[in-house]
Design a protein around this motif. Structure first.
Motif, mmCIF file in Angstrom:
data_model
loop_
_atom_site.group_PDB
_atom_site.id
_atom_site.type_symbol
_atom_site.label_atom_id
_atom_site.label_comp_id
_atom_site.label_asym_id
_atom_site.label_seq_id
_atom_site.Cartn_x
_atom_site.Cartn_y
_atom_site.Cartn_z
ATOM 1 N N GLY A 1 0.832 -1.191 0.000
ATOM 2 C CA GLY A 1 0.000 0.000 0.000
ATOM 3 C C GLY A 1 0.870 1.245 0.000
ATOM 4 N N ALA A 2 0.210 2.406 0.055
ATOM 5 C CA ALA A 2 0.931 3.670 -0.093
ATOM 6 C C ALA A 2 0.964 4.508 1.174
ATOM 7 C CB ALA A 2 0.291 4.483 -1.214
ATOM 8 N N GLY A 3 0.531 3.941 2.282
ATOM 9 C CA GLY A 3 0.526 4.716 3.517
ATOM 10 C C GLY A 3 -0.742 5.514 3.717
ATOM 11 N N LEU A 4 -1.808 5.145 3.014
ATOM 12 C CA LEU A 4 -3.094 5.805 3.217
ATOM 13 C C LEU A 4 -3.795 5.253 4.452
ATOM 14 C CD1 LEU A 4 -4.372 5.865 -0.484
ATOM 15 C CD2 LEU A 4 -2.911 7.514 0.707
ATOM 16 N N ASN A 5 -3.293 4.141 4.971
ATOM 17 C CA ASN A 5 -3.781 3.542 6.211
ATOM 18 C C ASN A 5 -2.581 3.315 7.126
ATOM 19 O OD1 ASN A 5 -6.734 2.654 5.442
ATOM 20 N ND2 ASN A 5 -5.439 2.044 3.725
ATOM 21 N N ILE A 6 -2.768 3.424 8.436
ATOM 22 C CA ILE A 6 -1.636 3.301 9.350
ATOM 23 C C ILE A 6 -1.138 1.866 9.470
ATOM 24 C CG2 ILE A 6 -2.334 5.319 10.682
ATOM 25 C CD1 ILE A 6 -3.397 3.417 12.825
ATOM 26 N N ASN B 1 -1.392 7.215 -4.942
ATOM 27 C CA ASN B 1 -0.085 6.780 -4.465
ATOM 28 C C ASN B 1 0.085 5.268 -4.452
ATOM 29 O OD1 ASN B 1 0.562 9.422 -4.097
ATOM 30 N ND2 ASN B 1 0.457 9.411 -1.886
ATOM 31 N N THR B 2 -1.023 4.548 -4.485
ATOM 32 C CA THR B 2 -0.957 3.090 -4.422
ATOM 33 C C THR B 2 -0.544 2.528 -5.778
ATOM 34 O OG1 THR B 2 -2.753 3.164 -2.811
ATOM 35 C CG2 THR B 2 -2.228 1.017 -3.764
ATOM 36 N N ILE C 1 3.639 15.098 -9.687
ATOM 37 C CA ILE C 1 4.465 14.371 -8.723
ATOM 38 C C ILE C 1 4.994 15.342 -7.682
ATOM 39 C CG2 ILE C 1 6.602 13.065 -8.390
ATOM 40 C CD1 ILE C 1 6.227 11.890 -11.168
ATOM 41 N N ASP C 2 4.827 14.985 -6.416
ATOM 42 C CA ASP C 2 5.471 15.702 -5.318
ATOM 43 C C ASP C 2 6.711 14.915 -4.925
ATOM 44 O OD1 ASP C 2 3.304 17.457 -5.279
ATOM 45 O OD2 ASP C 2 2.273 16.356 -3.680
ATOM 46 N N TYR C 3 7.876 15.527 -5.099
ATOM 47 C CA TYR C 3 9.128 14.882 -4.731
ATOM 48 C C TYR C 3 9.464 15.157 -3.264
ATOM 49 C CZ TYR C 3 10.111 14.005 -9.679
ATOM 50 O OH TYR C 3 10.052 13.560 -10.982
ATOM 51 N N LYS C 4 10.404 14.380 -2.743
ATOM 52 C CA LYS C 4 10.867 14.591 -1.372
ATOM 53 C C LYS C 4 11.757 15.831 -1.280
ATOM 54 C CE LYS C 4 9.127 10.898 0.721
ATOM 55 N NZ LYS C 4 9.959 9.779 1.193
ATOM 56 N N GLU C 5 12.490 16.153 -2.366
ATOM 57 C CA GLU C 5 13.447 17.250 -2.337
ATOM 58 C C GLU C 5 13.293 18.125 -3.581
ATOM 59 O OE1 GLU C 5 17.254 15.416 -2.101
ATOM 60 O OE2 GLU C 5 16.803 14.350 -0.232
ATOM 61 N N THR C 6 13.607 19.401 -3.444
ATOM 62 C CA THR C 6 13.491 20.320 -4.570
ATOM 63 C C THR C 6 14.450 19.969 -5.701
ATOM 64 O OG1 THR C 6 15.059 21.828 -3.501
ATOM 65 C CG2 THR C 6 12.705 22.232 -3.120
ATOM 66 N N GLY D 1 11.860 6.517 -1.438
ATOM 67 C CA GLY D 1 12.821 7.489 -0.942
ATOM 68 C C GLY D 1 12.798 8.799 -1.706
ATOM 69 N N LYS D 2 12.083 8.852 -2.820
ATOM 70 C CA LYS D 2 12.097 10.036 -3.676
ATOM 71 C C LYS D 2 10.711 10.648 -3.893
ATOM 72 C CE LYS D 2 16.415 9.063 -4.211
ATOM 73 N NZ LYS D 2 17.069 8.568 -5.407
ATOM 74 N N ILE D 3 9.661 9.818 -3.865
ATOM 75 C CA ILE D 3 8.320 10.272 -4.234
ATOM 76 C C ILE D 3 7.431 10.352 -3.005
ATOM 77 C CG2 ILE D 3 6.301 9.803 -5.682
ATOM 78 C CD1 ILE D 3 8.894 10.336 -7.238
ATOM 79 N N TYR D 4 6.753 11.495 -2.847
ATOM 80 C CA TYR D 4 5.828 11.669 -1.727
ATOM 81 C C TYR D 4 4.375 11.492 -2.173
ATOM 82 C CZ TYR D 4 3.745 13.597 2.494
ATOM 83 O OH TYR D 4 3.013 13.762 3.629
ATOM 84 N N ASN D 5 4.016 12.089 -3.302
ATOM 85 C CA ASN D 5 2.651 11.954 -3.838
ATOM 86 C C ASN D 5 2.691 11.853 -5.350
ATOM 87 O OD1 ASN D 5 0.813 12.111 -1.583
ATOM 88 N ND2 ASN D 5 1.339 14.276 -1.383
ATOM 89 N N LEU D 6 1.743 11.120 -5.907
ATOM 90 C CA LEU D 6 1.552 11.029 -7.351
ATOM 91 C C LEU D 6 0.068 11.242 -7.626
ATOM 92 C CD1 LEU D 6 3.114 8.438 -9.745
ATOM 93 C CD2 LEU D 6 0.698 8.949 -9.893
ATOM 94 N N ARG D 7 -0.242 12.169 -8.542
ATOM 95 C CA ARG D 7 -1.643 12.455 -8.892
ATOM 96 C C ARG D 7 -1.859 12.284 -10.389
ATOM 97 N NH1 ARG D 7 -0.099 15.945 -5.126
ATOM 98 N NH2 ARG D 7 0.631 17.492 -6.644
ATOM 99 N N LEU D 8 -2.980 11.689 -10.734
ATOM 100 C CA LEU D 8 -3.404 11.569 -12.127
ATOM 101 C C LEU D 8 -4.766 12.232 -12.250
ATOM 102 C CD1 LEU D 8 -2.395 7.859 -12.841
ATOM 103 C CD2 LEU D 8 -1.172 9.929 -13.537
ATOM 104 N N ASN D 9 -4.838 13.231 -13.148
ATOM 105 C CA ASN D 9 -6.068 14.005 -13.327
ATOM 106 C C ASN D 9 -6.611 14.538 -12.005
ATOM 107 O OD1 ASN D 9 -5.884 13.572 -16.044
ATOM 108 N ND2 ASN D 9 -7.471 12.013 -16.144
ATOM 109 N N GLY D 10 -5.688 14.990 -11.154
ATOM 110 C CA GLY D 10 -6.068 15.619 -9.905
ATOM 111 C C GLY D 10 -6.346 14.672 -8.757
ATOM 112 N N GLN D 11 -6.380 13.372 -9.010
ATOM 113 C CA GLN D 11 -6.644 12.394 -7.961
ATOM 114 C C GLN D 11 -5.328 11.817 -7.430
ATOM 115 O OE1 GLN D 11 -9.560 9.728 -10.139
ATOM 116 N NE2 GLN D 11 -10.545 9.820 -8.136
#
Length: 274
Positions: free
Chosen positions: A106-111, A135-136, A225-230, A122-132
């Protein structure tokens, strides 16, 4: 259902809870990769017993060379190796009837998601497709299959990934071989019990596959894509057409096939050495 595509990862199989088993450098990796093959074989047997004529396994864990082909059912075909155009769905457009997700975390949407992460954790925090937010890994992979009209009929992993996937494909078969207590702790079923659960679950999924619609996002897709670092966003912006929408966030709009290839570029190849 004649041609079945199985995308396979190791984190979601029974009794994998840390890198001791999941990583090639871990002391228990040899035993884990054997169990990996055995549990896949349970799914493969269900497919062939149902009357399928072709089962292809795409290996998608780490360096993507973790399955030992001699340990697998001799009737399968295996896609392995990391130099490819798709992260975990290489060759999905070659006329398959159904897609089965095997062992992805899973992607950490549940504890309670065991070893939860989004692709390159280690590099990717969030991934969105068409605004949704998607991450899974299994959900994103299902959109790739869906583009070719192929439904995700079963997900095999921990209970958290089954819940995450059902948010997007509610009537796919969820086969939970362990229940997470934290990111690094789980209650697992014995492998022999897992084999039985997987066989029966895949058989049930195949029997009602016609009831499950493909997860198709359409021809034009916006990837964010939201990365961990700039610095990772800096690197991704070297690709023409990429927009910088926040310090750690990039966006690209394009046709589906281009987006699916760029996922590989943006998630691994460009940022792994940053």
């Amino acid at each position: 259902m004649k041609k079945i595509y199985i995308s396979a990862d190791i984190e979601g199989i029974s009794d994998i809870v840390t890198g001791i088993s999941a990583l090639r450098s871990g002391n228990d990796f040899a035993a884990a990769r054997k169990r990996f093959a055995n549990e896949i074989n349970a799914a493969v047997r269900a497919c062939f017993d149902f009357g399928c004529s072709d089962v292809t396994i795409c290996e998608g864990h780490a360096d993507m060379e973790n399955l030992i082909i001699e340990d697998l059912d001799p009737r399968i075909r295996l896609i392995s190796g990391s130099i490819r155009s798709s992260l975990q769905m290489e060759g999905i457009g070659m006329g398959y009837d159904a897609y089965i997700s095997f062992g992805h975390s899973g992607a950490g949407l549940n504890i309670d998601g065991v070893l939860n992460h989004c692709y390159n954790g280690g590099k990717i925090y969030n991934l969105r497709l068409n605004g949704q937010t998607m991450n899974t890994e299994t959900v994103v992979n299902a959109t790739i299959a869906g583009h070719y009209g192929i439904p995700l009929i079963a997900v095999i992993g921990d209970s958290a990934v089954c819940r995450e996937v059902k948010e997007f494909v509610p009537n796919c078969e969820g086969i939970a071989v362990k229940e997470g207590l934290s990111r690094y702790c789980a209650i697992s079923y014995h492998p022999k019990m897992c084999d039985k659960m997987i066989y029966e679950g895949v058989s049930a999924a195949l029997a009602r596959a016609s009831e499950i619609a493909p997860l198709d996002l359409g021809e034009l897709i916006t990837l964010e894509i939201d990365y961990k670092e700039t610095s990772m966003a800096d690197t991704a912006c070297l690709v023409p057409g990429v927009e910088r929408v926040a310090p750690r966030t990039i966006r690209y709009k394009g046709d589906a096939k281009t987006i699916f290839k760029l996922q590989n570029l943006f998630i691994y190849r460009l940022v792994d050495n940053v």
